[in-house]
Scaffold this motif. Structure first.
Motif, short mmCIF file in Angstrom:
data_model
loop_
_atom_site.label_atom_id
_atom_site.label_comp_id
_atom_site.label_asym_id
_atom_site.label_seq_id
_atom_site.Cartn_x
_atom_site.Cartn_y
_atom_site.Cartn_z
N ALA A 33 0.89 -1.16 -0.18
CA ALA A 33 0.13 0.25 0.13
C ALA A 33 0.86 1.18 -0.03
N THR A 34 2.27 1.34 0.36
CA THR A 34 2.70 2.45 0.63
C THR A 34 3.66 2.74 -0.74
N ALA A 35 3.51 4.08 -1.16
CA ALA A 35 4.30 4.53 -2.41
C ALA A 35 5.73 5.00 -2.13
N ASP A 37 9.05 5.00 0.70
CA ASP A 37 10.02 4.08 1.90
C ASP A 37 9.26 4.96 3.10
N ARG A 38 9.22 3.97 4.21
CA ARG A 38 8.58 4.59 5.46
C ARG A 38 9.26 3.78 6.68
N ASN A 39 9.48 4.54 7.41
CA ASN A 39 10.22 3.76 9.15
C ASN A 39 8.91 3.44 9.74
N PHE A 40 8.95 2.35 10.35
CA PHE A 40 8.14 1.86 11.20
C PHE A 40 8.66 1.19 12.55
N ILE A 61 -0.04 -1.43 5.33
CA ILE A 61 -1.02 -2.54 4.95
C ILE A 61 -2.37 -2.00 4.64
N ARG A 62 -3.53 -2.85 3.99
CA ARG A 62 -4.49 -2.57 3.78
C ARG A 62 -5.58 -2.88 4.89
N SER A 63 -5.21 -4.11 5.35
CA SER A 63 -5.87 -4.75 6.42
C SER A 63 -5.33 -5.54 7.42
N ALA A 64 -5.39 -5.13 8.58
CA ALA A 64 -4.64 -5.98 9.61
C ALA A 64 -5.15 -7.57 9.93
N SER A 65 -6.53 -7.73 9.82
CA SER A 65 -6.99 -8.89 9.86
C SER A 65 -6.44 -9.63 8.77
N PRO A 88 10.21 -0.52 2.49
CA PRO A 88 10.49 -0.09 1.32
C PRO A 88 9.07 0.44 0.48
N ALA A 89 9.05 1.26 -0.31
CA ALA A 89 8.00 1.48 -0.99
C ALA A 89 7.37 0.38 -1.95
#
Length: 324
Positions: A33-35, A37-40, A61-65, A88-89
């Motif tokens: 889902a991420t366009a 790079d993001r830190n988590f 992510i689109r859905s945790a479940s 990463p993107a």
């Protein structure tokens, strides 16, 4: 049931299977889902479920479940790791799970410069927003100046412990190399004298010479007359921001080496390796005095007459600069 109906049902079942496989593939291995790079950050004690909820909240992510269900069937059984990770993107759900379970967390650095007093070490640790928990002001002289790596979410006390463990280890190593010319009798005295050397000169090449001067003074019972020892009980090592008062030079407080002979009652900063090494192997010299030379260093003298002449030269430099 006719052959035609059976064929249609078989076809429909095949379509459902293909669609299901496509859904699984897209949801688990397909582009995420991420366009960018993001830190988590995964907090200490986090579970896969709590991490999945946070991933969804952050739009990673689109859905945790769906993520947790597929992870249970298609992913590893390893727990997620605490720390900060780069996602990463376009990372798929499968890739994200693998990162949180097996990748090395991002490590950051906190730097303690040579001669930093403990009150500022405390402020620096508190100022690292990615560290957690409270931390006490460390004992003066207990921290080894250096750069220390840490992970996001790590406790401040854990990082401080590494700094203090490093000082104990380095002091043990240097103490084993102590020369007979050293005047310090204990490791505690080594840290005290090294902290004065550290604050008296910013030139690495002068450390052994400054240590030699103070070693000579201690041998003959002269007062050290070190300005930083006057300032320390006033500011706990922070800059004074003004000239020292006459009353402060006369104040007997255990630290002031103008008012009392010998070493202060404790360190006045956290000395670095080179200053500790200098007091354990001071320069062979007869000098008993030193004063600034106007270039960032000092000029040394064996006699008071020589020293007084050097002081007058320093005053002339300051007058030329408009400082007097």
């Amino acid at each position: 049931m006719s052959i035609r109906v059976k064929a249609l049902l078989s076809y429909a079942a095949l379509v459902l299977i293909v669609l299901s496989i496509g859904f699984v593939f897209k949801s688990w291995w397909g582009e995420g889902a991420t366009a960018r790079d993001r830190n988590f950050v995964v907090e200490q004690g986090a579970t896969l479920t709590s991490a999945a909820r946070k991933l969804e909240e952050k739009g990673l992510i689109r859905s945790a479940s769906t993520f947790t269900k597929f992870a249970a069937v298609l992913g590893s059984d390893d727990p997620v790791r605490a720390g900060e990770f780069t996602i990463p993107a376009g990372a798929s759900a499968s890739q994200i799970l693998d990162i949180l379970q097996h990748a090395q967390p991002i490590r950051r650095l906190v730097t303690i410069p040579e001669g930093m007093p403990s009150i500022l070490v405390h402020e620096r640790l508190r100022g690292e927003a990615r560290l957690t928990g409270a931390v006490a002001v460390p004992a003066e002289g207990s921290v080894l100046p250096d750069s220390y790596s840490y992970e996001s979410g790590e406790t401040r006390t854990a990082v401080l412990k590494r700094m203090q463990d490093a000082m104990r280890k380095e002091l043990d190593r240097l103490w084993a190399q102590r020369k007979p010319t050293s005047v310090v009798r204990t490791k505690e005295e080594a840290i005290i004298l090294a902290s004065i050397v550290e604050k008296e000169t910013g030139k690495p090449s002068e450390r052994r010479m400054v240590a030699g001067v103070y070693s000579n003074r201690l041998r003959v019972g002269m007062k050290l007359d070190a300005d930083p020892t006057v300032i320390y009980p006033i500011t706990k090592g922070k800059p004074l921001g003004r000239r020292i008062l006459r009353s402060e030079l006369q104040d007997k407080n255990g630290y002031n080496t103008y008012a009392s002979p010998g070493l202060p009652i404790g360190p006045i900063a956290n000395p670095g390796r080179e200053s500790i090494a200098a007091v354990l192997d001071p320069a062979p010299t007869q000098a008993l005095y030193f004063v600034a030379d106007g270039s960032g260093g000092h000029i040394f003298a064996n006699t008071l007459a020589e020293h007084n002449a050097n002081v007058q030269k320093w005053y002339a430099i300051r007058r030329a600069r408009g400082e007097m």
